[in-house]
Design a protein around this motif. Sequence first.
Motif, PDB file in Angstrom:
ATOM      1  N   SER A 227      -4.170  16.717   1.280  1.00 44.42           N
ATOM      2  CA  SER A 227      -4.179  16.006  -0.014  1.00 44.42           C
ATOM      3  C   SER A 227      -2.971  16.334  -0.883  1.00 44.42           C
ATOM      4  O   SER A 227      -2.827  15.779  -1.968  1.00 44.42           O
ATOM      5  N   HIS A 228      -2.084  17.229  -0.434  1.00 44.29           N
ATOM      6  CA  HIS A 228      -0.903  17.597  -1.236  1.00 44.29           C
ATOM      7  C   HIS A 228       0.187  16.548  -1.018  1.00 44.29           C
ATOM      8  O   HIS A 228       1.208  16.801  -0.374  1.00 44.29           O
TER       9      HIS A 228
ATOM     10  N   ASN B 113     -12.367  -0.334   3.275  1.00 43.37           N
ATOM     11  CA  ASN B 113     -11.025   0.000   2.805  1.00 43.37           C
ATOM     12  C   ASN B 113      -9.946   0.021   3.872  1.00 43.37           C
ATOM     13  O   ASN B 113      -8.774   0.058   3.563  1.00 43.37           O
TER      14      ASN B 113
ATOM     15  N   VAL C 240     -12.229  13.140  -3.881  1.00 47.44           N
ATOM     16  CA  VAL C 240     -11.473  13.784  -2.794  1.00 47.44           C
ATOM     17  C   VAL C 240     -10.186  13.021  -2.480  1.00 47.44           C
ATOM     18  O   VAL C 240      -9.465  13.348  -1.539  1.00 47.44           O
TER      19      VAL C 240
ATOM     20  N   TRP D 160     -10.971   3.373  10.663  1.00 43.08           N
ATOM     21  CA  TRP D 160     -11.485   3.941   9.411  1.00 43.08           C
ATOM     22  C   TRP D 160     -13.006   3.826   9.480  1.00 43.08           C
ATOM     23  O   TRP D 160     -13.551   2.728   9.514  1.00 43.08           O
TER      24      TRP D 160
ATOM     25  N   THR E 299       0.846  -1.198   0.000  1.00 39.14           N
ATOM     26  CA  THR E 299       0.000   0.000   0.000  1.00 39.14           C
ATOM     27  C   THR E 299       0.880   1.247   0.000  1.00 39.14           C
ATOM     28  O   THR E 299       2.108   1.148   0.136  1.00 39.14           O
ATOM     29  N   LEU E 300       0.232   2.399  -0.181  1.00 37.07           N
ATOM     30  CA  LEU E 300       0.949   3.679  -0.188  1.00 37.07           C
ATOM     31  C   LEU E 300       0.637   4.444   1.091  1.00 37.07           C
ATOM     32  O   LEU E 300      -0.535   4.574   1.460  1.00 37.07           O
TER      33      LEU E 300
ATOM     34  N   VAL F 139      -4.244   5.399   5.311  1.00 38.41           N
ATOM     35  CA  VAL F 139      -3.445   4.338   4.672  1.00 38.41           C
ATOM     36  C   VAL F 139      -4.378   3.156   4.403  1.00 38.41           C
ATOM     37  O   VAL F 139      -4.791   2.452   5.327  1.00 38.41           O
TER      38      VAL F 139
ATOM     39  N   VAL G  93      -7.674  19.692  -7.765  1.00 40.29           N
ATOM     40  CA  VAL G  93      -6.236  19.815  -8.042  1.00 40.29           C
ATOM     41  C   VAL G  93      -5.939  19.394  -9.483  1.00 40.29           C
ATOM     42  O   VAL G  93      -5.126  20.030 -10.168  1.00 40.29           O
TER      43      VAL G  93
ATOM     44  N   SER H 266      -0.233  10.465   2.067  1.00 37.98           N
ATOM     45  CA  SER H 266      -0.953  11.631   2.630  1.00 37.98           C
ATOM     46  C   SER H 266      -0.596  11.831   4.100  1.00 37.98           C
ATOM     47  O   SER H 266      -0.555  10.863   4.862  1.00 37.98           O
TER      48      SER H 266
ATOM     49  N   ALA I 218      -6.416  12.085  -3.360  1.00 40.06           N
ATOM     50  CA  ALA I 218      -5.358  12.854  -4.022  1.00 40.06           C
ATOM     51  C   ALA I 218      -4.798  12.110  -5.229  1.00 40.06           C
ATOM     52  O   ALA I 218      -4.599  10.895  -5.148  1.00 40.06           O
TER      53      ALA I 218
ATOM     54  N   LEU J  27     -16.641   3.324   0.505  1.00 42.01           N
ATOM     55  CA  LEU J  27     -15.437   2.478   0.572  1.00 42.01           C
ATOM     56  C   LEU J  27     -15.190   2.039   2.017  1.00 42.01           C
ATOM     57  O   LEU J  27     -14.079   2.119   2.538  1.00 42.01           O
TER      58      LEU J  27
HETATM   59  C1  LIG Z   1     -11.102   5.957   1.111  1.00 44.52           C
HETATM   60  C2  LIG Z   1      -9.792   6.677   1.088  1.00 44.52           C
HETATM   61  C3  LIG Z   1      -8.625   5.940   0.980  1.00 44.52           C
HETATM   62  C4  LIG Z   1      -7.382   6.586   0.967  1.00 44.52           C
HETATM   63  N1  LIG Z   1      -6.240   5.843   0.889  1.00 44.52           N
HETATM   64  C5  LIG Z   1      -5.031   6.455   0.917  1.00 44.52           C
HETATM   65  C6  LIG Z   1      -3.818   5.694   0.893  1.00 44.52           C
HETATM   66  O1  LIG Z   1      -3.825   4.460   0.833  1.00 44.52           O
HETATM   67  N2  LIG Z   1      -2.634   6.342   0.930  1.00 44.52           N
HETATM   68  C7  LIG Z   1      -2.565   7.713   0.980  1.00 44.52           C
HETATM   69  O2  LIG Z   1      -1.460   8.243   0.988  1.00 44.52           O
HETATM   70  N3  LIG Z   1      -3.694   8.463   1.026  1.00 44.52           N
HETATM   71  C8  LIG Z   1      -4.923   7.873   0.993  1.00 44.52           C
HETATM   72  N4  LIG Z   1      -6.076   8.619   1.047  1.00 44.52           N
HETATM   73  C9  LIG Z   1      -5.963  10.083   1.213  1.00 44.52           C
HETATM   74  C10 LIG Z   1      -6.330  10.851  -0.036  1.00 44.52           C
HETATM   75  O3  LIG Z   1      -5.434  10.571  -1.081  1.00 44.52           O
HETATM   76  C11 LIG Z   1      -6.339  12.369   0.252  1.00 44.52           C
HETATM   77  O4  LIG Z   1      -5.103  12.781   0.756  1.00 44.52           O
HETATM   78  C12 LIG Z   1      -7.414  12.737   1.257  1.00 44.52           C
HETATM   79  O5  LIG Z   1      -8.659  12.203   0.846  1.00 44.52           O
HETATM   80  C13 LIG Z   1      -7.518  14.239   1.334  1.00 44.52           C
HETATM   81  O6  LIG Z   1      -8.446  14.595   2.354  1.00 44.52           O
HETATM   82  P1  LIG Z   1      -8.270  15.965   3.133  1.00 44.52           P
HETATM   83  O7  LIG Z   1      -9.386  16.055   4.114  1.00 44.52           O
HETATM   84  O8  LIG Z   1      -6.882  16.061   3.653  1.00 44.52           O
HETATM   85  O9  LIG Z   1      -8.496  16.993   1.928  1.00 44.52           O
HETATM   86  P2  LIG Z   1      -7.986  18.499   1.831  1.00 44.52           P
HETATM   87  O10 LIG Z   1      -6.610  18.536   1.287  1.00 44.52           O
HETATM   88  O11 LIG Z   1      -8.228  19.166   3.118  1.00 44.52           O
HETATM   89  O12 LIG Z   1      -8.959  19.105   0.703  1.00 44.52           O
HETATM   90  C14 LIG Z   1     -10.168  19.862   0.997  1.00 44.52           C
HETATM   91  C15 LIG Z   1     -10.682  20.465  -0.291  1.00 44.52           C
HETATM   92  O13 LIG Z   1      -9.720  21.413  -0.798  1.00 44.52           O
HETATM   93  C16 LIG Z   1      -9.468  21.146  -2.173  1.00 44.52           C
HETATM   94  N5  LIG Z   1      -8.079  21.495  -2.488  1.00 44.52           N
HETATM   95  C17 LIG Z   1      -6.962  21.128  -1.804  1.00 44.52           C
HETATM   96  N6  LIG Z   1      -5.865  21.624  -2.398  1.00 44.52           N
HETATM   97  C18 LIG Z   1      -6.273  22.320  -3.481  1.00 44.52           C
HETATM   98  C19 LIG Z   1      -5.613  23.065  -4.500  1.00 44.52           C
HETATM   99  N7  LIG Z   1      -4.285  23.195  -4.521  1.00 44.52           N
HETATM  100  N8  LIG Z   1      -6.379  23.628  -5.468  1.00 44.52           N
HETATM  101  C20 LIG Z   1      -7.717  23.508  -5.461  1.00 44.52           C
HETATM  102  N9  LIG Z   1      -8.402  22.829  -4.507  1.00 44.52           N
HETATM  103  C21 LIG Z   1      -7.690  22.232  -3.541  1.00 44.52           C
HETATM  104  C22 LIG Z   1      -9.723  19.660  -2.336  1.00 44.52           C
HETATM  105  O14 LIG Z   1     -10.035  19.335  -3.691  1.00 44.52           O
HETATM  106  C23 LIG Z   1     -10.917  19.442  -1.407  1.00 44.52           C
HETATM  107  O15 LIG Z   1     -12.120  19.737  -2.077  1.00 44.52           O
HETATM  108  C24 LIG Z   1      -7.323   8.002   1.047  1.00 44.52           C
HETATM  109  C25 LIG Z   1      -8.524   8.738   1.149  1.00 44.52           C
HETATM  110  C26 LIG Z   1      -9.736   8.093   1.166  1.00 44.52           C
HETATM  111  C27 LIG Z   1     -11.000   8.918   1.277  1.00 44.52           C
END
Ligand SMILES: Cc1cc2nc3c(=O)[nH]c(=O)nc-3n(C[C@H](O)[C@H](O)[C@H](O)COP(=O)(O)OP(=O)(O)OC[C@H]3O[C@@H](n4cnc5c(N)ncnc54)[C@H](O)[C@@H]3O)c2cc1C
Length: 371
Positions: free
Chosen positions: A122-123, A193, A348, A185, A112-113, A143, A355, A116, A350, A190
Amino acid sequence: MSTTIEERLQPVLETAAANAAAVDRDARFPEETVTALAKEGLLGLTMPESIEGLGAGPSEFLQVIRGLAATDASAAMVYLMHTCAAQVTLAGTDGGDSPSLRGMADGSRLGTLAFSERGSRSHFWAPVSQVANGTIAATKSFVTSAAHADDLVVSTRPEGTESPIESTLYLVDAGVPGIEISGPWVGLGLRGNESSPVELKVSTADGTVLGEEGKGLDLMLGVVLPWFQLGQGGVSLGIAEGALGAAVAHVTSAQLEHLGQTLADLPTVRARIGRSQTEVDLLAGFLADLARRMAEGDPNAPVLSAKAAANETAIRVTTEAMQACGGAAMSPALPVERFFRDARAGSVMAPTTDVLYELTGRALAGMPLLG
Ligand SMILES: Cc1cc2nc3c(=O)[nH]c(=O)nc-3n(C[C@H](O)[C@H](O)[C@H](O)COP(=O)(O)OP(=O)(O)OC[C@H]3O[C@@H](n4cnc5c(N)ncnc54)[C@H](O)[C@@H]3O)c2cc1C
């Protein structure tokens, strides 16, 4: 006689179909389906034959993940993260061979990765964690397969750097000391997951650098991104097809007894399923073309557009399917509401849809992608 992908996939889909509702209801890991994927050799689908993989490419990967997502999207996401972890480990390992790689290829190890982080959300390209005194200390926010993965691909900044986008990828055995799942989780979609937050305090000596130290971004963008975008596109396509198939089955059988009709006799209902099939066909063609171009090494393959287009399609099609089925779709007696919830996660994840539009706009405007 060699076994075809269809022959390998069939028993996996039967297992997934038997367990999907319970995986969602109980928010439990789809263990039976992952075991079936391993048994059929599909965890090693895209790994080279030299390390006992099946040596298949992006088109076969799309075929498998699409079918799986149309049955159990949670299992498909587990499969996607495993395939991305295996691909980046392959690209970042000298000689393309190691015990971990062979385990990921023969299905005895699940990857897995862990990209985040709570700090950069999400960056994923900008971890805020940083190696200090030989220790990787990171708060990973999601994760997938957290408690079931054997190998984590962990991003972190190298010691001493001040650049927010300089990172190193480490392959870390989930059994080493210093890895703690720090929460459950609990997902709207999902739900199987197991995408829990994970705290890491791991010695760098317990991990293996993938590629070169400080060059993690190259692997993330050059290797993980295309497989993730195609695979996440395939998950969204499968979700849309699963919802549409369930909706068609319902509207063609649900009776309006006083009229001697089914719901499908209503033109508005037919328009919803017809429009949805059109969207599914469009997306299926786009992703098939992307997979072919990835296999050919086309540098202009529309990798960024794939996930955004697919995520938005899945949201629209599952919404139409809910409406076409009426109040009946509010209950888990039909799988439509499960697909509707599962469809929300993709956009949502990443790189998020927002993005991806921003990156595509930057590329069109001739601006650097990460400004
Ligand atoms: C079911 C599930 C499984 C996952 N599995 C993994 C995994 O295995 N490994 C892993 O590393 N990560 C995983 N993730 C994490 C995923 O990749 C994202 O990092 C995470 O969903 C982001 O959530 P956040 O609340 O931090 O979003 P935020 O970053 O807080 O985003 C909030 C809002 O801001 C927007 N936004 C953010 N930055 C920008 C920008 N620069 N420009 C425009 N809009 C922007 C977003 O689109 C979103 O609408 C998983 C997520 C989910 C939901």
